[in-house]
Design a protein around this motif. Structure first.
Motif, PDB file in Angstrom:
ATOM      1  N   LYS A  42       0.907  -1.186  -0.061  1.00  0.00           N
ATOM      2  CA  LYS A  42      -0.022  -0.018  -0.011  1.00  0.00           C
ATOM      3  C   LYS A  42       1.031   1.359  -0.005  1.00  0.00           C
ATOM      4  O   LYS A  42       1.759   1.433   0.927  1.00  0.00           O
ATOM      5  CB  LYS A  42      -0.835  -0.040   1.288  1.00  0.00           C
ATOM      6  CG  LYS A  42      -1.866  -1.205   1.101  1.00  0.00           C
ATOM      7  CD  LYS A  42      -3.370  -0.769   1.281  1.00  0.00           C
ATOM      8  CE  LYS A  42      -4.239  -1.514   1.039  1.00  0.00           C
ATOM      9  NZ  LYS A  42      -5.068  -2.612   2.191  1.00  0.00           N
ATOM     10  N   ASN A  43       0.484   2.198  -0.799  1.00  0.00           N
ATOM     11  CA  ASN A  43       1.246   3.379  -0.590  1.00  0.00           C
ATOM     12  C   ASN A  43       0.585   4.416  -0.390  1.00  0.00           C
ATOM     13  O   ASN A  43      -0.698   4.720  -0.339  1.00  0.00           O
ATOM     14  CB  ASN A  43       1.643   3.786  -2.216  1.00  0.00           C
ATOM     15  CG  ASN A  43       2.528   2.856  -2.787  1.00  0.00           C
ATOM     16  OD1 ASN A  43       3.419   2.535  -2.208  1.00  0.00           O
ATOM     17  ND2 ASN A  43       2.126   2.275  -4.073  1.00  0.00           N
ATOM     18  N   GLY A  96       5.042  15.730   3.841  1.00  0.00           N
ATOM     19  CA  GLY A  96       4.145  14.773   2.862  1.00  0.00           C
ATOM     20  C   GLY A  96       5.044  13.573   2.552  1.00  0.00           C
ATOM     21  O   GLY A  96       4.794  13.107   1.233  1.00  0.00           O
ATOM     22  N   CYS A  97       5.617  12.942   3.296  1.00  0.00           N
ATOM     23  CA  CYS A  97       6.438  11.690   2.744  1.00  0.00           C
ATOM     24  C   CYS A  97       5.662  10.639   2.423  1.00  0.00           C
ATOM     25  O   CYS A  97       4.510  10.336   2.638  1.00  0.00           O
ATOM     26  CB  CYS A  97       7.481  11.083   3.874  1.00  0.00           C
ATOM     27  SG  CYS A  97       8.401  12.271   4.825  1.00  0.00           S
ATOM     28  N   SER A  98       5.980   9.867   1.315  1.00  0.00           N
ATOM     29  CA  SER A  98       5.368   8.969   0.419  1.00  0.00           C
ATOM     30  C   SER A  98       5.998   7.570   1.169  1.00  0.00           C
ATOM     31  O   SER A  98       7.038   7.250   1.423  1.00  0.00           O
ATOM     32  CB  SER A  98       5.566   8.669  -0.948  1.00  0.00           C
ATOM     33  OG  SER A  98       5.489   9.950  -1.702  1.00  0.00           O
ATOM     34  N   ILE A  99       4.797   6.989   1.919  1.00  0.00           N
ATOM     35  CA  ILE A  99       5.145   5.784   2.699  1.00  0.00           C
ATOM     36  C   ILE A  99       4.644   4.507   1.936  1.00  0.00           C
ATOM     37  O   ILE A  99       3.775   4.477   1.105  1.00  0.00           O
ATOM     38  CB  ILE A  99       4.632   6.118   4.042  1.00  0.00           C
ATOM     39  CG1 ILE A  99       5.203   7.325   4.525  1.00  0.00           C
ATOM     40  CG2 ILE A  99       4.838   4.796   4.925  1.00  0.00           C
ATOM     41  CD1 ILE A  99       4.523   7.460   6.342  1.00  0.00           C
ATOM     42  N   THR A 100       5.584   3.492   1.929  1.00  0.00           N
ATOM     43  CA  THR A 100       5.034   2.343   1.308  1.00  0.00           C
ATOM     44  C   THR A 100       4.914   1.150   2.580  1.00  0.00           C
ATOM     45  O   THR A 100       5.946   1.010   3.319  1.00  0.00           O
ATOM     46  CB  THR A 100       6.078   1.834   0.109  1.00  0.00           C
ATOM     47  OG1 THR A 100       6.347   2.746  -0.598  1.00  0.00           O
ATOM     48  CG2 THR A 100       5.865   0.600  -0.251  1.00  0.00           C
ATOM     49  N   SER A 143       6.375  -4.602   6.835  1.00  0.00           N
ATOM     50  CA  SER A 143       7.413  -3.244   6.700  1.00  0.00           C
ATOM     51  C   SER A 143       6.749  -2.071   6.500  1.00  0.00           C
ATOM     52  O   SER A 143       5.740  -1.878   5.652  1.00  0.00           O
ATOM     53  CB  SER A 143       8.278  -3.794   5.880  1.00  0.00           C
ATOM     54  OG  SER A 143       7.960  -3.446   4.504  1.00  0.00           O
ATOM     55  N   ILE A 144       7.270  -0.989   7.066  1.00  0.00           N
ATOM     56  CA  ILE A 144       6.762   0.508   6.687  1.00  0.00           C
ATOM     57  C   ILE A 144       8.116   1.221   6.101  1.00  0.00           C
ATOM     58  O   ILE A 144       9.053   1.097   7.285  1.00  0.00           O
ATOM     59  CB  ILE A 144       6.267   1.046   7.837  1.00  0.00           C
ATOM     60  CG1 ILE A 144       4.902   0.656   8.347  1.00  0.00           C
ATOM     61  CG2 ILE A 144       5.974   2.610   7.398  1.00  0.00           C
ATOM     62  CD1 ILE A 144       4.186   0.999   9.534  1.00  0.00           C
ATOM     63  N   THR A 145       8.085   1.785   4.812  1.00  0.00           N
ATOM     64  CA  THR A 145       9.423   2.383   4.527  1.00  0.00           C
ATOM     65  C   THR A 145       8.978   3.674   3.816  1.00  0.00           C
ATOM     66  O   THR A 145       7.858   3.829   3.453  1.00  0.00           O
ATOM     67  CB  THR A 145      10.174   1.586   3.668  1.00  0.00           C
ATOM     68  OG1 THR A 145       9.062   1.242   2.379  1.00  0.00           O
ATOM     69  CG2 THR A 145      10.681   0.439   4.047  1.00  0.00           C
ATOM     70  N   GLY A 146       9.822   4.495   3.503  1.00  0.00           N
ATOM     71  CA  GLY A 146       9.609   6.124   3.098  1.00  0.00           C
ATOM     72  C   GLY A 146       9.456   6.982   4.083  1.00  0.00           C
ATOM     73  O   GLY A 146       9.540   8.154   3.632  1.00  0.00           O
ATOM     74  N   ASN A 147       9.150   6.839   5.257  1.00  0.00           N
ATOM     75  CA  ASN A 147       8.776   7.732   6.282  1.00  0.00           C
ATOM     76  C   ASN A 147      10.076   8.408   6.747  1.00  0.00           C
ATOM     77  O   ASN A 147      11.116   7.785   6.706  1.00  0.00           O
ATOM     78  CB  ASN A 147       8.184   7.212   7.374  1.00  0.00           C
ATOM     79  CG  ASN A 147       8.539   5.870   8.121  1.00  0.00           C
ATOM     80  OD1 ASN A 147       8.833   5.035   7.468  1.00  0.00           O
ATOM     81  ND2 ASN A 147       8.888   6.197   9.257  1.00  0.00           N
ATOM     82  N   THR A 148      10.046   9.781   7.020  1.00  0.00           N
ATOM     83  CA  THR A 148      11.200  10.488   7.493  1.00  0.00           C
ATOM     84  C   THR A 148      11.629  10.291   8.970  1.00  0.00           C
ATOM     85  O   THR A 148      12.584  10.415   9.411  1.00  0.00           O
ATOM     86  CB  THR A 148      11.257  11.810   6.990  1.00  0.00           C
ATOM     87  OG1 THR A 148      11.054  11.858   5.645  1.00  0.00           O
ATOM     88  CG2 THR A 148      12.715  12.873   7.324  1.00  0.00           C
ATOM     89  N   CYS A 149      10.263  10.324   9.801  1.00  0.00           N
ATOM     90  CA  CYS A 149      10.346  10.176  10.979  1.00  0.00           C
ATOM     91  C   CYS A 149       9.352   9.339  11.617  1.00  0.00           C
ATOM     92  O   CYS A 149       8.737   8.736  11.045  1.00  0.00           O
ATOM     93  CB  CYS A 149      10.149  11.750  11.704  1.00  0.00           C
ATOM     94  SG  CYS A 149       8.498  12.132  11.719  1.00  0.00           S
ATOM     95  N   LYS A 150       9.456   9.034  13.013  1.00  0.00           N
ATOM     96  CA  LYS A 150       8.406   8.126  13.712  1.00  0.00           C
ATOM     97  C   LYS A 150       7.042   8.359  13.486  1.00  0.00           C
ATOM     98  O   LYS A 150       6.318   7.349  13.482  1.00  0.00           O
ATOM     99  CB  LYS A 150       9.066   8.158  15.182  1.00  0.00           C
ATOM    100  CG  LYS A 150       8.080   7.111  16.111  1.00  0.00           C
ATOM    101  CD  LYS A 150       8.720   5.798  16.068  1.00  0.00           C
ATOM    102  CE  LYS A 150       8.093   4.813  16.901  1.00  0.00           C
ATOM    103  NZ  LYS A 150       6.577   4.674  16.939  1.00  0.00           N
TER     104      LYS A 150
END
Ligand SMILES: Cc1cc2nc3c(=O)[nH]c(=O)nc-3n(C[C@H](O)[C@H](O)[C@H](O)COP(=O)(O)OP(=O)(O)OC[C@H]3O[C@@H](n4cnc5c(N)ncnc54)[C@H](O)[C@@H]3O)c2cc1C
Ligand code: SF4
Lengths: 131, 437
Positions: free
Chosen positions: A4-5, A14-18, A28-35
């Motif tokens: 899911k994107n 507005g980070c794009s998170i995968t 797994s959660i990736t693409g975020n800059t912070c917690k």
């Protein structure tokens, strides 16, 4: 496995998170800059919530409406119920920022508070300040 | 405190700093000028309350940076209004500034004092911006009722409790348009589409998610309104796709019945007063050309907030305005011999915007007058992914920063250090540019 994107709405970055999911479980959660982005993604896929802002009617005030918000984010599917319930709410001036205008809105357990100030009619509002 | 503060008639009144506009920029500038030691400050505001445009922005999302909490517009404004009151800074409401002379005589008018003139040691321009008029729309034919700017609709709904329509199409995907798409939906209207001429949105990504995606409102990129139907009242609009040159592509027309068309086609800094006094304007931003002190070409005249360049985040407005307040204070103190702030006749280092960077604020730096660090703000002209923002001191690249995403809707910043600039005594230009990997 499902991917899911999302776009994190917690700040203007507005980070794009995968998010990779396996049968409703987050792998797994990736693409975020912070917690905060990680928390948002987790919540968004299980129990999405939003802060709701609108206005309610005011009687006896220098303005007929005052702006309000839910004190906390509420489940997304309750947004319309919340706004509908607030249509029937009327508050008496004066209203101050932080005043509770409705409690347990739409059964969410969350209070709705004023985000603006409205003076009573007849009270002279200064045209000048601190002179 | 001033004894005769109430009486502004006659041209004898003078203040060290006069601030034009009581929005977030004017308020933050006033607070920081006072904290820098200036007693005599006056804010002039044409509206009936302080707070500027924030009073009608009832949605949340303000102050994430400044207060680490998510406030609504009126709450954010209130924090600063309280500070202004705590610090006993003077202000006048319902007071329209009509003219400012190059020697800083401010002519204003209100019902109590009539027309009056105030001499200002320094002037801070904080008039904000206004929405582009619908004349900016290139649509032939009638102008039926039911066409509103998004900001007007926002005021009607949020301040006056009046719904301008039931079936809505929005042209332009600026933040006000996005926010109003959600607002009108919550109020029971059906928002059928948001059309955007460009291939990307002009608004913040978080607003596309929260305001459109949440409610299933389609965002039609590279689309525009080609026809408006209805004589008395809008009955519908036709959208069509546009090519790379912004020209409608025949055969792509789609008709949307609706009673309301909202225009969110951009904001322009409100600089009639600035132009009138001879302040130089940057054609890209439509705001004053300023140096590191946010001072215009007229000594002692500073600018900050949306009048300088359009901001999407009020936090940056407050920070910029605080700098303008400090600099104006230093200017006033230099006149009285209290500080060393002297406007140099030296022209300073020129900041140039290139390939992808549309402009920078400021556009001139005189390192001698700079604070320890200076935030340079700019916007890019397109969407860039995994690119670098590079800064060249004459021929040498000194800053090379990776940015995962940059878009025209989101302001960028780079901090320059005074120390670093002072190491290049013969520096002429600092170039800002976007570089691909
Ligand atoms: C619809 C909308 C949504 C936004 N959403 C967000 C958001 O979610 N988060 C966020 O952080 N930021 C948001 N912003 C941005 C932020 O609100 C603005 O950047 C900020 O309000 C600009 O402040 P300002 O003081 O420069 O201008 P303004 O708030 O416009 O204030 C200017 C003031 O000057 C006064 N004035 C003008 N001319 C004169 C004159 N001749 N004489 C006397 N007074 C005068 C005006 O009456 C006004 O009060 C939004 C802005 C808009 C318009
Ligand atoms: S992940 Fe963190 S930095 Fe990225 S948008 Fe969300 S809150 Fe902002």
């Amino acid at each position: 496995m499902e991917t899911k994107n999302l776009t994190c709405i917690n700040c203007p970055m507005g980070c794009s998170i995968t998010v990779k999911m396996d049968g409703g479980r987050i792998v797994s959660i990736t693409g975020n800059t912070c917690k905060r982005g990680e928390d948002y993604a987790g919540k968004e896929l299980t129990n999405p919530t939003r802060i709701v802002t609108t206005t309610v009617k005011v009687t006896g005030g220098q303005s007929n409406t005052v702006s309000v918000k839910t004190g906390k984010d509420i489940p997304k599917e309750k947004i319309f119920d919340c706004v509908r319930e607030l249509k029937n709410v009327q508050v008496q001036a004066p209203v101050r920022i932080g005043d509770v205008v409705a409690s347990d809105i739409a059964g969410t357990g969350v209070d709705v508070v004023a985000t603006g100030n409205v003076e009573r009619t007849g009270v002279d509002v200064a045209e000048a300040g601190n002179v | 405190m001033r004894e005769k503060g109430n009486d502004l008639r006659g041209s004898s009144q003078s203040y060290d700093i006069v601030i034009i506009g009581g929005g977030p920029a004017g308020l933050a500038a006033a607070v920081s000028a006072r904290e820098s030691g200036i007693e005599s400050i006056l804010i002039l505001e044409r509206d009936k309350e302080l707070g500027g445009i924030l009073n009608q922005c009832i949605h949340n999302g303000f102050g994430l940076h400044t207060f680490q909490e998510e406030l609504t517009g009126p709450e954010y404004a209130d924090r600063f209004i309280q500070k202004v009151n705590d610090l006993k800074i003077e202000y006048r409401l319902n007071t329209m500034v009509m003219d400012i002379s190059p020697d800083r005589r401010v002519t204003a008018m209100n019902r109590t004092d009539g027309m009056f003139v105030i001499r200002a040691g320094a002037v801070i321009l904080a008039m904000g911006c206004r929405e582009r008029a619908r004349g900016a729309l290139n649509i032939p034919g009638y102008r039926p009722a039911g066409i509103f700017s998004a900001g007007t609709a926002q005021r009607l709904v949020n301040r006056e409790g009046y719904m301008p329509g039931r079936e809505v199409v929005i042209l332009g995907s600026g933040d006000i348009g996005l926010i109003m798409a959600r607002r009108m939906t919550l109020e029971g209207a059906k928002v059928k589409a948001v059309a955007e001429l460009m291939p990307y949105s002009g608004g913040l990504k978080r607003n596309i998610v929260q305001c459109l995606d949440d409610y299933g409102i389609p965002l039609k990129l590279s689309h525009t309104v080609v026809d408006i139907r209805g004589k008395e009242r809008v009955e519908g609009v036709t959208l069509a796709q546009v090519d790379e040159n912004g020209r409608p592509v025949p055969g792509t027309e789609e008709y949307y019945p609706c009673d309301t068309l909202l225009l969110s086609v951009g904001l322009i800094p409100e600089n009639e007063l600035s132009r009138g006094m001879g302040v130089g304007i940057n054609p890209v931003t439509s705001g004053p050309v300023v140096n590191e002190s946010l001072e215009t070409n007229i000594p002692g005249v500073f600018a900050c907030g949306n009048v300088l360049h359009v901001h999407d985040l009020v936090d940056y407005v407050s920070k910029e305005a605080a700098a303008a307040g400090r600099n104006a204070a230093a200017y006033v103190q230099s006149l009285s011999g209290e500080s060393s702030f002297v406007r140099g006749t030296d022209s300073g280092i020129t900041l140039e915007a290139e390939s992808g960077v549309r402009y920078t604020v400021p556009s001139v730096i005189r390192p001698a007058y700079m604070e320890d660090s200076l935030t340079v703000r700019f916007r890019v002209g397109g969407v860039y992914r995994n690119c670098y923002v590079s800064v060249y001191f004459d021929g040498e690249r000194v800053i090379h920063r990776m940015r995962p995403v940059m878009a025209p809707g989101e302001m960028e910043e780079i901090v320059l250090k005074k120390e670093q600039l002072l190491q290049y005594p013969s520096l002429k230009t600092v170039r800002f540019t976007v570089e691909e990997v």
